[in-house]
Design an enzyme around this catalytic site. Sequence first.
Site, PDB file in Angstrom:
ATOM      1  N   TYR A 130      83.328  14.250  39.517  1.00  0.00           N
ATOM      2  CA  TYR A 130      84.352  14.561  38.517  1.00  0.00           C
ATOM      3  C   TYR A 130      84.570  16.056  38.422  1.00  0.00           C
ATOM      4  O   TYR A 130      83.795  16.849  38.958  1.00  0.00           O
ATOM      5  CB  TYR A 130      83.968  13.973  37.146  1.00  0.00           C
ATOM      6  N   ARG A 150      78.748  -5.876  43.290  1.00  0.00           N
ATOM      7  CA  ARG A 150      77.673  -4.918  43.011  1.00  0.00           C
ATOM      8  C   ARG A 150      76.480  -5.062  43.950  1.00  0.00           C
ATOM      9  O   ARG A 150      75.575  -5.874  43.716  1.00  0.00           O
ATOM     10  CB  ARG A 150      77.223  -5.052  41.551  1.00  0.00           C
ATOM     11  N   HIS A 159      73.923  -2.082  46.013  1.00  0.00           N
ATOM     12  CA  HIS A 159      73.695  -0.635  45.956  1.00  0.00           C
ATOM     13  C   HIS A 159      74.354   0.129  47.108  1.00  0.00           C
ATOM     14  O   HIS A 159      74.882   1.211  46.919  1.00  0.00           O
ATOM     15  CB  HIS A 159      72.199  -0.326  45.945  1.00  0.00           C
ATOM     16  N   LYS A 193      78.656  17.723  41.359  1.00  0.00           N
ATOM     17  CA  LYS A 193      79.180  17.337  40.037  1.00  0.00           C
ATOM     18  C   LYS A 193      79.414  15.831  40.027  1.00  0.00           C
ATOM     19  O   LYS A 193      80.535  15.345  40.208  1.00  0.00           O
ATOM     20  CB  LYS A 193      80.468  18.128  39.739  1.00  0.00           C
ATOM     21  N   GLU A 244      69.844  26.086  33.865  1.00  0.00           N
ATOM     22  CA  GLU A 244      71.184  26.247  33.273  1.00  0.00           C
ATOM     23  C   GLU A 244      71.143  25.537  31.923  1.00  0.00           C
ATOM     24  O   GLU A 244      70.066  25.393  31.346  1.00  0.00           O
ATOM     25  CB  GLU A 244      72.251  25.692  34.217  1.00  0.00           C
ATOM     26  N   LEU A 249      74.514  23.578  38.738  1.00  0.00           N
ATOM     27  CA  LEU A 249      75.908  23.429  39.136  1.00  0.00           C
ATOM     28  C   LEU A 249      76.493  24.837  39.202  1.00  0.00           C
ATOM     29  O   LEU A 249      76.361  25.608  38.241  1.00  0.00           O
ATOM     30  CB  LEU A 249      76.673  22.601  38.098  1.00  0.00           C
TER      31      LEU A 249
HETATM   32  N1  PDD Z   1      80.554  20.888  32.582  1.00  0.00           N
HETATM   33  N2  PDD Z   1      76.508  23.257  34.465  1.00  0.00           N
HETATM   34  C1  PDD Z   1      76.702  21.975  34.119  1.00  0.00           C
HETATM   35  C2  PDD Z   1      75.538  21.045  34.170  1.00  0.00           C
HETATM   36  C3  PDD Z   1      77.979  21.546  33.718  1.00  0.00           C
HETATM   37  O1  PDD Z   1      78.160  20.253  33.392  1.00  0.00           O
HETATM   38  C4  PDD Z   1      79.037  22.485  33.639  1.00  0.00           C
HETATM   39  C5  PDD Z   1      80.419  22.095  33.217  1.00  0.00           C
HETATM   40  C6  PDD Z   1      78.782  23.823  34.013  1.00  0.00           C
HETATM   41  C7  PDD Z   1      79.863  24.862  34.008  1.00  0.00           C
HETATM   42  O2  PDD Z   1      80.767  24.652  35.050  1.00  0.00           O
HETATM   43  P1  PDD Z   1      82.282  25.129  34.952  1.00  0.00           P
HETATM   44  O3  PDD Z   1      82.259  26.572  34.638  1.00  0.00           O
HETATM   45  O4  PDD Z   1      82.823  24.839  36.293  1.00  0.00           O
HETATM   46  O5  PDD Z   1      82.944  24.320  33.867  1.00  0.00           O
HETATM   47  C8  PDD Z   1      77.507  24.167  34.424  1.00  0.00           C
HETATM   48  C9  PDD Z   1      81.852  20.372  32.219  1.00  0.00           C
HETATM   49  C10 PDD Z   1      82.663  21.309  31.393  1.00  0.00           C
HETATM   50  C11 PDD Z   1      81.676  18.998  31.591  1.00  0.00           C
HETATM   51  O6  PDD Z   1      80.891  18.231  32.140  1.00  0.00           O
HETATM   52  O7  PDD Z   1      82.329  18.675  30.594  1.00  0.00           O
END
Ligand code: PDD
Length: 276
Positions: free
Chosen positions: A31, A98, A100, A145, A177, A201
């Site tokens: 996503y 379903r 895996h 992501k 993070e 991420l």
């Molecule tokens: N999340 N780290 C994680 C685990 C994240 O889920 C996100 C962003 C970031 C920041 O990434 P970016 O600057 O590209 O938004 C770092 C989004 C906003 C969400 O899941 O809603």
Amino acid sequence: MNKMLYNNRIMERENLINIEDRGYQFGDGIYEVIGVYDGKPLMLDEHLERLERSAGEVKLSLPGTIVDLKSKLEELVAANGLQEGIIYMQVSRGSAARWHEFPASDVSPVTVAYTRAEERMSEIEDQGATAVLTEDIRWLRCDIKTLNLLPNVLAKQKAVENNAIEAILHRGDLVTEASASNVFIVKDGELFTHPANNFILNGITRKKVLQLCDGLGVKVNEKTYTVKDMLEADEVFITATKLDVVPILKIDDRTIGTGEPGKMTRQVLQAFRTLY
Ligand code: PDD
């Protein structure tokens, strides 16, 4: 906000989820969340590049080209008349019985996107917020992501239950993070943030902040740092889509620096605001 993108079509928003969609059953998909300012998606190309990378890492072939997807998302923003808010989009591996393992090759990925109006977060960006600390219990490919966000959900819930904006994650002594944002610390006039490897991420906002710092002549060290380093830092801030740059003034019971948004954080925030 009642239009959505479903595969290649902009249509009335309705619930089309198949109960055997692999996104729904396995979190088998990827996503992006993209900020929209004054009717324009911010850093859309960068988000779509990351989507393409995530797809490759989980062996999911995106249906159609990124160029087409980009114009569909722009069309969606216009169709919904969105001025301020976000685009949410996901691509799952598709719907199939379903099991895996990946489904047969005739099963196509399912793309959905919708928009949500959201106010700008200017007040919190100017005033700062608090955070809590929690152990990072995620898998070892946090650079992708994916839709699997249960550890992030649990961490964010802990933050909310403690009236905090974020949960900052650490693996042992090292800060990685936060549940939905990246973390920066300032020490003796230099910035430190976790390197972009499999433990975080690589945020689009994070990358933009690194670029802006280059222009500002601020030294950034993409190096790991400990929880102790963070608690003793002069400033701490987080970055993410729509949150942009938020000063963190307190973590658990510990006040950071002077307890006010720091000079460098404000400088970075100001630079970021010139982008929209
Ligand atoms: N999340 N780290 C994680 C685990 C994240 O889920 C996100 C962003 C970031 C920041 O990434 P970016 O600057 O590209 O938004 C770092 C989004 C906003 C969400 O899941 O809603």
